[in-house]
Design a protein around this motif. Structure first.
Motif, PDB file in Angstrom:
ATOM      1  N   THR A  92       0.820  -1.375   0.007  1.00 43.47           N
ATOM      2  CA  THR A  92      -0.165   0.108   0.092  1.00 43.47           C
ATOM      3  C   THR A  92       0.951   1.214   0.025  1.00 43.47           C
ATOM      4  OG1 THR A  92      -0.141   0.184   2.339  1.00 43.47           O
ATOM      5  CG2 THR A  92      -1.678  -1.169   1.328  1.00 43.47           C
ATOM      6  N   THR A  93       0.282   2.486  -0.043  1.00 39.21           N
ATOM      7  CA  THR A  93       1.152   3.728  -0.072  1.00 39.21           C
ATOM      8  C   THR A  93       1.213   4.010   1.409  1.00 39.21           C
ATOM      9  OG1 THR A  93      -0.957   4.653  -0.387  1.00 39.21           O
ATOM     10  CG2 THR A  93       0.054   4.595  -2.299  1.00 39.21           C
ATOM     11  N   GLY A  94       0.604   3.226   2.402  1.00 46.90           N
ATOM     12  CA  GLY A  94       0.864   3.910   3.661  1.00 46.90           C
ATOM     13  C   GLY A  94       0.099   2.866   4.497  1.00 46.90           C
ATOM     14  N   LEU A  95       0.059   3.268   5.877  1.00 49.91           N
ATOM     15  CA  LEU A  95      -0.849   2.451   6.815  1.00 49.91           C
ATOM     16  C   LEU A  95      -2.171   3.211   7.279  1.00 49.91           C
ATOM     17  CD1 LEU A  95       2.222   1.478   9.295  1.00 49.91           C
ATOM     18  CD2 LEU A  95       1.346   0.361   7.367  1.00 49.91           C
ATOM     19  N   ALA A  99      -4.728   5.389   2.620  1.00 49.36           N
ATOM     20  CA  ALA A  99      -3.833   4.735   1.942  1.00 49.36           C
ATOM     21  C   ALA A  99      -4.362   3.989   0.778  1.00 49.36           C
ATOM     22  CB  ALA A  99      -2.717   3.853   2.762  1.00 49.36           C
ATOM     23  N   ASP A 100      -3.744   3.891  -0.358  1.00 45.42           N
ATOM     24  CA  ASP A 100      -4.127   3.259  -1.443  1.00 45.42           C
ATOM     25  C   ASP A 100      -3.629   2.048  -1.574  1.00 45.42           C
ATOM     26  OD1 ASP A 100      -5.801   2.905  -3.903  1.00 45.42           O
ATOM     27  OD2 ASP A 100      -4.703   4.418  -5.042  1.00 45.42           O
ATOM     28  N   LEU A 101      -4.179   1.004  -2.162  1.00 43.50           N
ATOM     29  CA  LEU A 101      -3.814  -0.325  -2.485  1.00 43.50           C
ATOM     30  C   LEU A 101      -2.949  -0.437  -3.802  1.00 43.50           C
ATOM     31  CD1 LEU A 101      -3.727  -3.537  -1.619  1.00 43.50           C
ATOM     32  CD2 LEU A 101      -5.922  -3.610  -2.677  1.00 43.50           C
ATOM     33  N   THR A 102      -1.674  -0.763  -3.790  1.00 45.99           N
ATOM     34  CA  THR A 102      -0.720  -0.833  -4.920  1.00 45.99           C
ATOM     35  C   THR A 102      -0.638  -1.951  -5.547  1.00 45.99           C
ATOM     36  OG1 THR A 102       1.154  -1.000  -3.469  1.00 45.99           O
ATOM     37  CG2 THR A 102       0.513   1.031  -4.151  1.00 45.99           C
ATOM     38  N   THR A 103      -0.187  -2.860  -4.758  1.00 45.90           N
ATOM     39  CA  THR A 103      -0.131  -4.586  -5.446  1.00 45.90           C
ATOM     40  C   THR A 103      -0.631  -5.570  -4.578  1.00 45.90           C
ATOM     41  OG1 THR A 103       2.410  -4.916  -4.815  1.00 45.90           O
ATOM     42  CG2 THR A 103       1.823  -3.802  -6.998  1.00 45.90           C
ATOM     43  N   ILE A 104      -1.137  -6.657  -5.014  1.00 46.85           N
ATOM     44  CA  ILE A 104      -1.349  -7.613  -4.127  1.00 46.85           C
ATOM     45  C   ILE A 104      -0.796  -8.888  -4.680  1.00 46.85           C
ATOM     46  CG2 ILE A 104      -3.188  -9.311  -3.195  1.00 46.85           C
ATOM     47  CD1 ILE A 104      -5.163  -7.172  -4.173  1.00 46.85           C
ATOM     48  N   ALA A 105      -0.103  -9.975  -3.736  1.00 39.17           N
ATOM     49  CA  ALA A 105       0.429 -11.214  -4.325  1.00 39.17           C
ATOM     50  C   ALA A 105      -0.526 -12.419  -3.548  1.00 39.17           C
ATOM     51  CB  ALA A 105       1.739 -11.365  -4.115  1.00 39.17           C
ATOM     52  N   ASP A 193      12.064  -3.380   2.605  1.00 36.19           N
ATOM     53  CA  ASP A 193      11.081  -3.159   3.294  1.00 36.19           C
ATOM     54  C   ASP A 193       9.638  -2.538   3.057  1.00 36.19           C
ATOM     55  OD1 ASP A 193      11.516  -0.584   3.731  1.00 36.19           O
ATOM     56  OD2 ASP A 193      12.490  -0.876   5.965  1.00 36.19           O
ATOM     57  N   GLY A 194       8.665  -2.717   3.900  1.00 36.28           N
ATOM     58  CA  GLY A 194       7.462  -1.907   3.288  1.00 36.28           C
ATOM     59  C   GLY A 194       7.669  -0.599   3.073  1.00 36.28           C
ATOM     60  N   TYR A 195       8.451   0.285   3.833  1.00 40.44           N
ATOM     61  CA  TYR A 195       8.685   1.482   3.305  1.00 40.44           C
ATOM     62  C   TYR A 195       9.251   1.878   2.137  1.00 40.44           C
ATOM     63  CZ  TYR A 195      10.533   6.588   3.442  1.00 40.44           C
ATOM     64  OH  TYR A 195      10.790   7.740   3.089  1.00 40.44           O
ATOM     65  N   PHE A 196      10.265   0.819   1.639  1.00 35.63           N
ATOM     66  CA  PHE A 196      10.935   0.909   0.494  1.00 35.63           C
ATOM     67  C   PHE A 196       9.765   0.715  -0.723  1.00 35.63           C
ATOM     68  CE2 PHE A 196      13.894   0.149  -2.817  1.00 35.63           C
ATOM     69  CZ  PHE A 196      14.829   0.956  -2.636  1.00 35.63           C
ATOM     70  N   VAL A 198       6.789   1.555  -0.617  1.00 34.35           N
ATOM     71  CA  VAL A 198       6.104   2.732  -1.014  1.00 34.35           C
ATOM     72  C   VAL A 198       6.980   3.474  -1.856  1.00 34.35           C
ATOM     73  CG1 VAL A 198       5.312   4.621   0.075  1.00 34.35           C
ATOM     74  CG2 VAL A 198       4.899   2.661   1.080  1.00 34.35           C
ATOM     75  N   LEU A 199       8.169   3.639  -1.975  1.00 30.29           N
ATOM     76  CA  LEU A 199       9.041   4.206  -2.732  1.00 30.29           C
ATOM     77  C   LEU A 199       9.099   3.754  -3.948  1.00 30.29           C
ATOM     78  CD1 LEU A 199      12.064   5.182  -0.059  1.00 30.29           C
ATOM     79  CD2 LEU A 199       9.754   6.568  -0.782  1.00 30.29           C
ATOM     80  N   LEU A 200       9.094   2.383  -4.363  1.00 33.25           N
ATOM     81  CA  LEU A 200       9.008   1.797  -5.441  1.00 33.25           C
ATOM     82  C   LEU A 200       7.886   2.302  -6.132  1.00 33.25           C
ATOM     83  CD1 LEU A 200      10.586  -1.713  -4.542  1.00 33.25           C
ATOM     84  CD2 LEU A 200      11.596  -0.107  -6.067  1.00 33.25           C
TER      85      LEU A 200
END
Length: 276
Positions: A92-95, A99-105, A193-196, A198-200
């Motif tokens: 997601t774009t945050g917690l 926040a928006d959902l970006t990808t799901i696996a 990690d999760g923060y990275f 978001v940056l990706l």
């Protein structure tokens, strides 16, 4: 393991369950052999009834058991429902709730599926209906509520949250910490990690950098695929403490072919751009 389990019965905890096993009552079908063993806070008539209900639920109702087992004991259902289990992880774009959902696996032990915002996110809603059990790390607190809120759906599947299962075994420090403690190597994704993540996504959105998206998907998918390894490790450690270790131990899973690989050049570029 599920048919050897008694601690989903009110009044029977781990200590009483062990006493049952030691007395030879090692499975539900041996319950009628119970003679003089005292069962505090338990009615034998009620237990007999609940075991009958357990037998009916065994083939197609994992929630019957997860609703009655403590979170750290829900590993017990895994082999019974493994064929209809999905390992899931989201980015997601945050917690926060905005926040928006970006990808799901999603991984089911056979096939990797992935979903990307702006492309095929909605397909997840149809695909997840094919599974009866969801395995996650911290999914009860984050992933599942986020998905339900985002898609305005209710995920009624039984859940095994490895955060609680692994913590009971002494493995803590988040998903990556647990992986390191159990010897799982992330290769080029080590340190991401999760923060990275978001940056990706930001790099992909702002610069149309498809290498950033591929690296994000590689990270998201590896999180998900590794859940199977962690699930089986946790199951085997737990089963080793029971009389059923030799017969019920599970082999290590074969790793699937991963559709994406992290791009080290992209990772370094993102680190420089955002001062990580």
């Amino acid at each position: 393991m599920l048919e050897n389990t008694f601690c989903h019965i009110p009044g029977i905890g781990a200590a009483t369950e062990k006493r049952l096993w030691d007395a030879g009552i090692t499975s539900w079908d041996k319950w009628h052999e119970l003679l003089s063993l005292r069962l505090p806070n338990s009615s034998r008539i009620e237990i007999t009834k609940l075991l009958a209900e357990s037998g009916k639920a065994l083939n197609n109702d994992p929630s019957f058991f997860t609703s009655r087992l403590p979170s750290h004991e829900q590993w017990r259902i895994f082999p019974q429902y493994r064929e209809t289990t999905a390992y899931i992880d989201i980015e997601t774009t945050g917690l926060g709730e905005d926040a928006d959902l970006t990808t799901i696996a999603l991984y089911d032990g056979r096939e990797v599926k992935y979903y990307v915002n702006g492309d095929n996110l909605e397909q997840f809603v149809d695909d997840i209906c094919n599974y009866t059990v969801l395995v996650s790390y911290n999914g009860k607190s984050f992933d599942v509520p986020f998905l339900e809120r985002y898609f305005r759906i209710t995920l009624n599947q039984a859940q095994i949250d490895l955060r609680y299962v692994l913590a009971r075994l002494g493995f803590k420090g988040g998903l990556k910490g647990c992986e390191k403690m159990l010897g799982i190597d992330r290769g080029d994704l080590d340190g991401v990690d999760g923060y990275f993540a978001v940056l990706l996504w930001k790099e992909y959105e702002n610069y149309n950098d498809h290498k950033a998206l591929e690296t994000l998907l590689a990270y998201n998918i590896e999180d998900t695929v590794n859940l199977e390894q962690l699930m089986i490790e946790a199951y085997n450690i737990n089963i080793a403490q029971t009389p059923f270790a030799k017969e019920l131990k599970l082999p290590r899973p074969l790793l699937p072919r991963l559709p994406f690989q992290a791009d080290p050049v992209c990772v370094e570029r993102v680190k420089r751009r955002y001062g990580v």
